[in-house]
Design a protein around this motif. Structure first.
Motif, PDB file in Angstrom:
ATOM      1  N   THR A  69      15.989  12.959  31.505  1.00 36.32           N
ATOM      2  CA  THR A  69      15.455  13.997  30.621  1.00 36.32           C
ATOM      3  C   THR A  69      14.050  13.640  30.147  1.00 36.32           C
ATOM      4  OG1 THR A  69      17.695  14.528  29.894  1.00 36.32           O
ATOM      5  CG2 THR A  69      15.901  15.345  28.549  1.00 36.32           C
ATOM      6  N   ALA A  70      13.857  12.376  29.761  1.00 36.02           N
ATOM      7  CA  ALA A  70      12.525  11.945  29.329  1.00 36.02           C
ATOM      8  C   ALA A  70      11.537  12.005  30.481  1.00 36.02           C
ATOM      9  CB  ALA A  70      12.600  10.524  28.762  1.00 36.02           C
ATOM     10  N   ALA A  71      11.960  11.575  31.674  1.00 40.22           N
ATOM     11  CA  ALA A  71      11.063  11.558  32.825  1.00 40.22           C
ATOM     12  C   ALA A  71      10.614  12.960  33.204  1.00 40.22           C
ATOM     13  CB  ALA A  71      11.753  10.876  34.003  1.00 40.22           C
ATOM     14  N   VAL A  72      11.533  13.909  33.252  1.00 38.17           N
ATOM     15  CA  VAL A  72      11.195  15.284  33.618  1.00 38.17           C
ATOM     16  C   VAL A  72      10.283  15.920  32.556  1.00 38.17           C
ATOM     17  CG1 VAL A  72      12.157  17.598  33.976  1.00 38.17           C
ATOM     18  CG2 VAL A  72      13.236  15.611  35.052  1.00 38.17           C
ATOM     19  N   ALA A  73      10.566  15.642  31.285  1.00 43.46           N
ATOM     20  CA  ALA A  73       9.730  16.195  30.218  1.00 43.46           C
ATOM     21  C   ALA A  73       8.310  15.647  30.292  1.00 43.46           C
ATOM     22  CB  ALA A  73      10.351  15.878  28.861  1.00 43.46           C
ATOM     23  N   TRP A 100      15.541  20.191  26.259  1.00 44.89           N
ATOM     24  CA  TRP A 100      15.590  21.111  27.397  1.00 44.89           C
ATOM     25  C   TRP A 100      14.192  21.096  28.025  1.00 44.89           C
ATOM     26  CZ3 TRP A 100      19.576  22.569  29.913  1.00 44.89           C
ATOM     27  CH2 TRP A 100      19.579  23.705  30.745  1.00 44.89           C
ATOM     28  N   PRO A 101      13.946  20.149  28.914  1.00 48.26           N
ATOM     29  CA  PRO A 101      12.573  19.911  29.395  1.00 48.26           C
ATOM     30  C   PRO A 101      12.136  20.864  30.500  1.00 48.26           C
ATOM     31  CG  PRO A 101      14.070  18.355  30.413  1.00 48.26           C
ATOM     32  CD  PRO A 101      14.904  19.190  29.471  1.00 48.26           C
ATOM     33  N   LEU A 120      22.652  16.749  28.064  1.00 45.53           N
ATOM     34  CA  LEU A 120      21.316  16.186  28.095  1.00 45.53           C
ATOM     35  C   LEU A 120      20.892  15.560  26.773  1.00 45.53           C
ATOM     36  CD1 LEU A 120      19.396  18.851  30.228  1.00 45.53           C
ATOM     37  CD2 LEU A 120      20.648  16.808  30.961  1.00 45.53           C
ATOM     38  N   SER A 121      21.811  15.482  25.803  1.00 49.00           N
ATOM     39  CA  SER A 121      21.516  14.813  24.538  1.00 49.00           C
ATOM     40  C   SER A 121      21.896  13.338  24.577  1.00 49.00           C
ATOM     41  CB  SER A 121      22.261  15.493  23.378  1.00 49.00           C
ATOM     42  OG  SER A 121      21.822  16.821  23.224  1.00 49.00           O
ATOM     43  N   TRP A 127      17.362  15.086  45.969  1.00 46.45           N
ATOM     44  CA  TRP A 127      16.689  15.473  44.731  1.00 46.45           C
ATOM     45  C   TRP A 127      17.527  16.528  44.016  1.00 46.45           C
ATOM     46  CZ3 TRP A 127      12.276  12.789  43.553  1.00 46.45           C
ATOM     47  CH2 TRP A 127      11.719  12.048  44.604  1.00 46.45           C
ATOM     48  N   ALA A 128      17.589  16.440  42.694  1.00 42.35           N
ATOM     49  CA  ALA A 128      18.418  17.375  41.930  1.00 42.35           C
ATOM     50  C   ALA A 128      17.728  17.716  40.616  1.00 42.35           C
ATOM     51  CB  ALA A 128      19.796  16.785  41.657  1.00 42.35           C
ATOM     52  N   SER A 129      17.945  18.936  40.150  1.00 43.36           N
ATOM     53  CA  SER A 129      17.429  19.340  38.840  1.00 43.36           C
ATOM     54  C   SER A 129      18.442  18.969  37.768  1.00 43.36           C
ATOM     55  CB  SER A 129      17.174  20.843  38.813  1.00 43.36           C
ATOM     56  OG  SER A 129      18.403  21.550  38.735  1.00 43.36           O
ATOM     57  N   LEU A 130      17.958  18.840  36.558  1.00 44.28           N
ATOM     58  CA  LEU A 130      18.856  18.536  35.437  1.00 44.28           C
ATOM     59  C   LEU A 130      19.785  19.699  35.132  1.00 44.28           C
ATOM     60  CD1 LEU A 130      16.455  16.649  33.014  1.00 44.28           C
ATOM     61  CD2 LEU A 130      18.106  15.702  34.617  1.00 44.28           C
TER      62      LEU A 130
END
Length: 326
Positions: free
Chosen positions: A146-150, A258-259, A22-23, A127-130
């Motif tokens: 990652t940005a969208a979920v955060a 880690w959102p 996720l980096s 739909w899926a989680s990170l």
């Protein structure tokens, strides 16, 4: 005899930092564009260039190949929903549509009387989680998701001003909120946390089991950085509090957003100077030293379950192990 010049120390061997799932990022965040007037509405009106990342319940829409299910914007589909500019590359501009979040405190109803979120064509989407699918995304998709979920998590938790309690409205293309009463502006927060691969003098790895985890789940120790504390100090404190192990030689490795909902994991290696484990019994209910052969055997038998491949914890474990475990 002439004095000899001091000998320069040998250069320390450079070691590339491992990159966590996720980096990664591919698109340019283009943060300066957030100041443009009506940027998000203009992008949502450009179906040729813009692609939309759908976010719902902390999950993103994905396709059958494990990539983001990016869609062209449809007329009025985003009406009443909160959208945020994620960035751009040579092909597209990217906007997150936060299906759970209205653009104001009250959901906007369409002519059909339905909330705007129900008018977006969600049928047939996966739909899926990170946590589950972060490692299958490519660099571009990982950064966008990652940005969208955060952002979705932050907007959901900050509909009102922390100073006076009045409603706030989104601004800066979804990257800030402004108070309707006092005009103060508020930005997404990130909570620093440390996570550490602790090894002893025989190169065994310390793994622990948190009280809220499923049975047999083991991972590296972790904890939040406290106010007025350095990250290295947090490593030493957390390891001592959770296992009574004393560590030294704390060395930074890498970081990972880690959102869930708003953490930045700072990953470290640390050397244990003691080896007797005494778990705190509250946060950590079990902790063990593992050799490489022992960990491989326990994972293969199912006696130990490791964290998901998308996590920086798994990266630290496999960096110590020397490759994939199991």
């Amino acid at each position: 005899m002439d004095p000899q010049p001091p000998t320069a120390p040998s250069p320390r061997a450079w070691r590339a930092a491992p990159v966590s799932a996720l980096s990664r990022a591919g698109a340019d965040r283009a943060a300066l564009r957030r100041e443009e007037t009506d940027l998000v509405p203009r992008l949502l009106a450009d179906a040729e260039r813009t692609r939309v990342v759908l976010v719902r319940g902390g999950e993103v829409a994905v396709d059958a190949d494990g990539r983001l299910d990016l869609v062209a914007p449809e007329p009025d589909a985003a009406a009443g929903r909160l959208a945020a500019f994620l960035g751009e590359d040579a092909q597209h501009a990217y906007v997150a549509l936060l299906l759970d979040q209205p653009s104001a405190l009250d959901p906007v109803l369409g002519a059909d009387g339905l909330p705007a979120a129900e008018r977006w064509p969600e049928a047939g989407r996966a739909w899926a989680s990170l946590r589950d699918q972060g490692e299958t995304l490519d660099d571009r998709d990982a950064g966008l998701a990652t940005a969208a979920v955060a952002l979705a998590a932050w907007h959901a938790r900050h509909p009102r001003c922390p100073r006076c309690g009045e409603p706030t409205t989104p601004t800066r293309a979804g990257w800030a909120r402004r108070c309707s009463a006092d005009g103060s502006e508020h930005f997404p927060r990130t909570d620093p946390a440390v996570i550490m691969a602790v090894v002893d003098d025989t190169d065994r790895l310390l793994l622990g089991h948190a009280a809220h985890w499923p049975d047999r789940r083991f991972s590296t120790l972790a904890g939040f950085v406290e106010a007025g504390e350095s990250a290295e100090g947090a490593v030493r404190r957390e390891v001592a509090e959770e296992t009574a192990i004393v560590v030294s030689d704390v060395e930074y490795v890498t970081s990972q957003p880690w959102p869930f909902p708003a953490s930045l994991m700072l990953a470290y290696r640390a050397r244990a100077t003691t080896t007797t484990i005494e778990v705190d019994g509250t946060e950590v209910t079990d902790a063990r030293w593992f050799t490489r052969d022992g960990l491989a055997r326990d994972v293969a038998s199912g006696d130990v379950l490791l964290p998901p491949p998308s996590s920086v914890a798994r990266l630290l474990i496999e960096d110590w192990f020397g490759g994939p475990v199991g």
